[in-house]
Design a protein around this motif. Structure first.
Motif, PDB file in Angstrom:
ATOM      1  N   ALA A 197      19.321   9.523  -0.713  1.00  0.00           N
ATOM      2  CA  ALA A 197      20.735   9.633  -0.610  1.00  0.00           C
ATOM      3  C   ALA A 197      21.251   8.480  -1.536  1.00  0.00           C
ATOM      4  O   ALA A 197      22.670   8.944  -2.040  1.00  0.00           O
ATOM      5  N   THR A 198      20.828   7.573  -1.859  1.00  0.00           N
ATOM      6  CA  THR A 198      21.397   6.207  -2.664  1.00  0.00           C
ATOM      7  C   THR A 198      20.833   6.031  -3.963  1.00  0.00           C
ATOM      8  O   THR A 198      21.450   5.398  -4.620  1.00  0.00           O
ATOM      9  N   ASN A 199      19.440   6.408  -4.177  1.00  0.00           N
ATOM     10  CA  ASN A 199      18.954   5.994  -5.310  1.00  0.00           C
ATOM     11  C   ASN A 199      18.775   4.269  -5.410  1.00  0.00           C
ATOM     12  O   ASN A 199      18.957   3.764  -6.576  1.00  0.00           O
ATOM     13  N   ALA A 200      18.874   3.701  -4.259  1.00  0.00           N
ATOM     14  CA  ALA A 200      18.901   2.258  -4.241  1.00  0.00           C
ATOM     15  C   ALA A 200      17.418   1.729  -4.337  1.00  0.00           C
ATOM     16  O   ALA A 200      16.370   2.364  -3.915  1.00  0.00           O
ATOM     17  N   LEU A 201      17.343   0.573  -5.013  1.00  0.00           N
ATOM     18  CA  LEU A 201      16.064  -0.173  -5.070  1.00  0.00           C
ATOM     19  C   LEU A 201      16.200  -1.125  -3.825  1.00  0.00           C
ATOM     20  O   LEU A 201      16.684  -1.759  -3.627  1.00  0.00           O
ATOM     21  N   LEU A 202      14.992  -0.681  -3.222  1.00  0.00           N
ATOM     22  CA  LEU A 202      14.769  -1.680  -1.849  1.00  0.00           C
ATOM     23  C   LEU A 202      13.926  -2.850  -2.334  1.00  0.00           C
ATOM     24  O   LEU A 202      13.804  -3.899  -1.273  1.00  0.00           O
ATOM     25  N   ALA A 203      13.164  -2.797  -3.408  1.00  0.00           N
ATOM     26  CA  ALA A 203      12.618  -4.390  -3.517  1.00  0.00           C
ATOM     27  C   ALA A 203      13.466  -5.207  -3.749  1.00  0.00           C
ATOM     28  O   ALA A 203      14.607  -5.199  -4.382  1.00  0.00           O
ATOM     29  N   GLY A 204      13.317  -6.408  -3.151  1.00  0.00           N
ATOM     30  CA  GLY A 204      14.176  -7.718  -3.199  1.00  0.00           C
ATOM     31  C   GLY A 204      15.295  -7.602  -2.274  1.00  0.00           C
ATOM     32  O   GLY A 204      16.241  -8.550  -2.059  1.00  0.00           O
ATOM     33  N   ARG A 205      15.676  -6.392  -1.653  1.00  0.00           N
ATOM     34  CA  ARG A 205      16.958  -6.140  -0.564  1.00  0.00           C
ATOM     35  C   ARG A 205      16.452  -6.838   0.730  1.00  0.00           C
ATOM     36  O   ARG A 205      15.183  -6.618   1.150  1.00  0.00           O
ATOM     37  N   THR A 206      17.552  -6.951   1.675  1.00  0.00           N
ATOM     38  CA  THR A 206      17.083  -7.273   2.943  1.00  0.00           C
ATOM     39  C   THR A 206      17.313  -6.006   3.688  1.00  0.00           C
ATOM     40  O   THR A 206      18.472  -5.492   4.017  1.00  0.00           O
ATOM     41  N   VAL A 207      16.281  -5.520   4.583  1.00  0.00           N
ATOM     42  CA  VAL A 207      16.413  -4.503   5.426  1.00  0.00           C
ATOM     43  C   VAL A 207      16.234  -4.676   6.765  1.00  0.00           C
ATOM     44  O   VAL A 207      15.167  -5.433   7.210  1.00  0.00           O
ATOM     45  N   VAL A 219       8.923   2.009   9.968  1.00  0.00           N
ATOM     46  CA  VAL A 219      10.050   1.801   8.896  1.00  0.00           C
ATOM     47  C   VAL A 219       9.900   0.465   8.231  1.00  0.00           C
ATOM     48  O   VAL A 219       9.861   0.129   6.978  1.00  0.00           O
ATOM     49  N   ALA A 220       9.453  -0.405   9.081  1.00  0.00           N
ATOM     50  CA  ALA A 220       9.415  -1.888   8.730  1.00  0.00           C
ATOM     51  C   ALA A 220       8.284  -2.012   7.778  1.00  0.00           C
ATOM     52  O   ALA A 220       8.160  -3.000   6.644  1.00  0.00           O
ATOM     53  N   GLU A 221       7.199  -1.358   8.072  1.00  0.00           N
ATOM     54  CA  GLU A 221       5.837  -1.524   7.146  1.00  0.00           C
ATOM     55  C   GLU A 221       6.242  -0.961   5.810  1.00  0.00           C
ATOM     56  O   GLU A 221       5.628  -1.563   4.727  1.00  0.00           O
ATOM     57  N   ARG A 222       6.574   0.370   5.966  1.00  0.00           N
ATOM     58  CA  ARG A 222       7.068   0.978   4.670  1.00  0.00           C
ATOM     59  C   ARG A 222       8.150   0.089   3.796  1.00  0.00           C
ATOM     60  O   ARG A 222       7.924   0.090   2.599  1.00  0.00           O
ATOM     61  N   ALA A 223       9.078  -0.138   4.456  1.00  0.00           N
ATOM     62  CA  ALA A 223      10.198  -1.232   3.629  1.00  0.00           C
ATOM     63  C   ALA A 223       9.348  -2.335   3.115  1.00  0.00           C
ATOM     64  O   ALA A 223       9.665  -2.717   1.950  1.00  0.00           O
ATOM     65  N   LYS A 224       8.443  -2.934   3.916  1.00  0.00           N
ATOM     66  CA  LYS A 224       7.856  -4.357   3.361  1.00  0.00           C
ATOM     67  C   LYS A 224       6.826  -4.024   2.152  1.00  0.00           C
ATOM     68  O   LYS A 224       6.903  -4.510   1.285  1.00  0.00           O
ATOM     69  N   GLY A 225       6.335  -2.929   2.502  1.00  0.00           N
ATOM     70  CA  GLY A 225       5.313  -2.245   1.242  1.00  0.00           C
ATOM     71  C   GLY A 225       6.078  -2.096  -0.046  1.00  0.00           C
ATOM     72  O   GLY A 225       5.594  -1.935  -1.287  1.00  0.00           O
ATOM     73  N   LEU A 226       7.347  -1.878   0.035  1.00  0.00           N
ATOM     74  CA  LEU A 226       8.105  -1.396  -1.099  1.00  0.00           C
ATOM     75  C   LEU A 226       8.833  -2.806  -1.802  1.00  0.00           C
ATOM     76  O   LEU A 226       9.753  -2.844  -2.553  1.00  0.00           O
TER      77      LEU A 226
END
Length: 416
Positions: A197-207, A219-226
């Motif tokens: 939807a966003t093409n956002a870079l998740l690395a370095g972002r706060t989720v 969700v937390a595990e996958r976001a942390k992995g990215l």
């Protein structure tokens, strides 16, 4: 009005999509072949309210192979894959679903699945069972299955109040469903939806992940992995402690709202992100829901805060502009981001969930008339069978207990 050629093209596209999903669903395919030989569902009428996706189509095909007559409606107005719905009609399945319908049409479709009185119902979130108890109580349903945490919460409350009129199997509560569908399926497909939807870079972002059940954990595990910094919000002290001991920062939503870049709700409850949270958020925040219904993010509060709304700035992204110029990005209208902005769980994961559901339907066909109203676990041997079949399909071998080990585990007389 669709032309004959356009309909044919749509059906062919749906068949290709279903065929692709079936490649990754060997367990359910094997169960369908068994059902075709044994016909355990002959004469059974099934009404289903599920996400109309390619994976669901493989489940419907398995039940049809077992002899069931099936009517299918969507459990979310935005999750229907129209090509799959068209293709299912060719399998002799009555489909009442179309992508993007309004709520009046959504509920009309559910009612239409009940016009031929069902013996067994399959629900995903509780809307079908709710209608059976509030508006179609004249229908004598023998039993049902529920596939979500949200729906099971409702069912257990109904059972506690003595309102539930028939036995329902809690398919969501199997180990194979919680461990793999909820954790790995929701984790991957939610981030897939956000990124599409966003093409956002998740690395370095706060989720910020609201809820640390199996889905939130995934969700937390996958976001942390990215490469994201992950904050968890919780109301359960044990889950909050679990998240903290796994290395996540744990905060109340009021504090997380001030620092988060991406918010994902995965709780099954309403108003998890409220007006006061929205008012505190930074410019450019992304809001996504991976719980079942569109109530986890208070969209009405968001509308009230906004001076203007830019709908469709990207597919499945609406931009709410606040009075001071801050922009909050709501994905998928606050509905399931993984099924609206992406394709839902990978077929390999749904293979296990839908295999358990297919076997639970066959079990109910033989047992429902002997069960009083209530919420029932899937029999443990079904859960274990699904896991064994999945291991075999993937070429993974595990150990077996020796006779001595079996004796040791079942004896209290052996000392240390």
């Amino acid at each position: 009005m669709m032309t004959a050629r356009e309909l044919t093209d749509l059906i062919e596209a749906g068949e290709r999509r279903i065929g692709w999903a079936r490649r990754s669903m060997p367990v359910l395919t094997a169960i369908a072949a068994r059902f075709a030989d044994e016909r355990p569902l002959d004469g059974l009428r099934v009404a289903a309210c599920l996400h109309v996706t390619a994976e669901t189509a493989v489940l419907m095909g398995a039940l049809r192979a077992g002899g069931a007559e099936i009517a299918l409606a969507a459990s979310n107005p935005l999750s229907t894959q129209d090509d799959v719905a068209a293709a299912l009609g060719g399998y002799g399945i009555a489909v009442r679903a179309r992508a993007g319908v309004d709520m009046e049409t959504y509920y009309r479709h559910i009612h239409q699945t009940l016009d031929v009185p069902p013996d067994i119902v399959l629900d995903d979130g509780g809307d079908l069972v709710n209608i059976l108890h509030t508006q179609r109580s004249e229908l004598a349903v023998r039993g049902g299955c529920e596939a979500t945490t949200t729906g099971i919460i409702r069912l257990r409350q109904m059972a506690a109040e003595g309102a539930l009129r028939f036995p329902v199997v809690a398919v969501n509560d199997t180990r194979t469903k919680r461990m793999f569908d909820n954790r790995y399926g929701t984790g991957q497909s939610t981030l897939d939806g956000i990124m599409r939807a966003t093409n956002a870079l998740l690395a370095g972002r706060t989720v910020v992940v609201a809820g640390f059940g199996f889905c939130g954990r995934g969700v937390a595990e996958r976001a942390k992995g990215l490469g994201a910094r992950v904050i968890v919000t919780e109301i359960d002290p044990v889950k909050g402690l679990d998240a903290a001991l796994q290395g996540y920062e744990v905060l109340p939503m009021g504090r997380a709202a001030e620092v988060g870049d991406v918010f994902v709700t995965v709780t099954g409850n309403r108003d998890v992100v409220r007006g006061e949270h929205l008012a505190a958020m930074k410019d450019g925040v992304i809001l996504a829901n991976a719980g079942h219904f569109d109530v986890e993010i208070d969209v009405r509060a968001l509308e009230a805060l906004a001076d203007s709304v830019n709908y469709g700035v990207r597919p499945n992204v609406d931009e709410y502009v606040l009075a001071d110029g801050r922009r909050l990005l709501l994905l998928a209208e606050g509905r399931l981001v993984n099924l609206t902005a992406a394709e839902g769980h990978p077929a390999a994961v749904m293979d296990m969930s839908f295999s358990a559901e297919a076997l639970a339907v066959a079990w109910l066909a033989g047992e429902a008339d002997r069960l009083p109203p209530g919420v029932y676990d899937v029999p443990a041997d079904i859960d274990a069978e699904v896991a064994r079949l999945k291991l075999a399909a993937t070429g993974i071998a595990i150990d077996a207990l020796t006779a001595e080990q079996e004796d040791y585990l079942h004896s209290w007389r052996a000392g240390s």
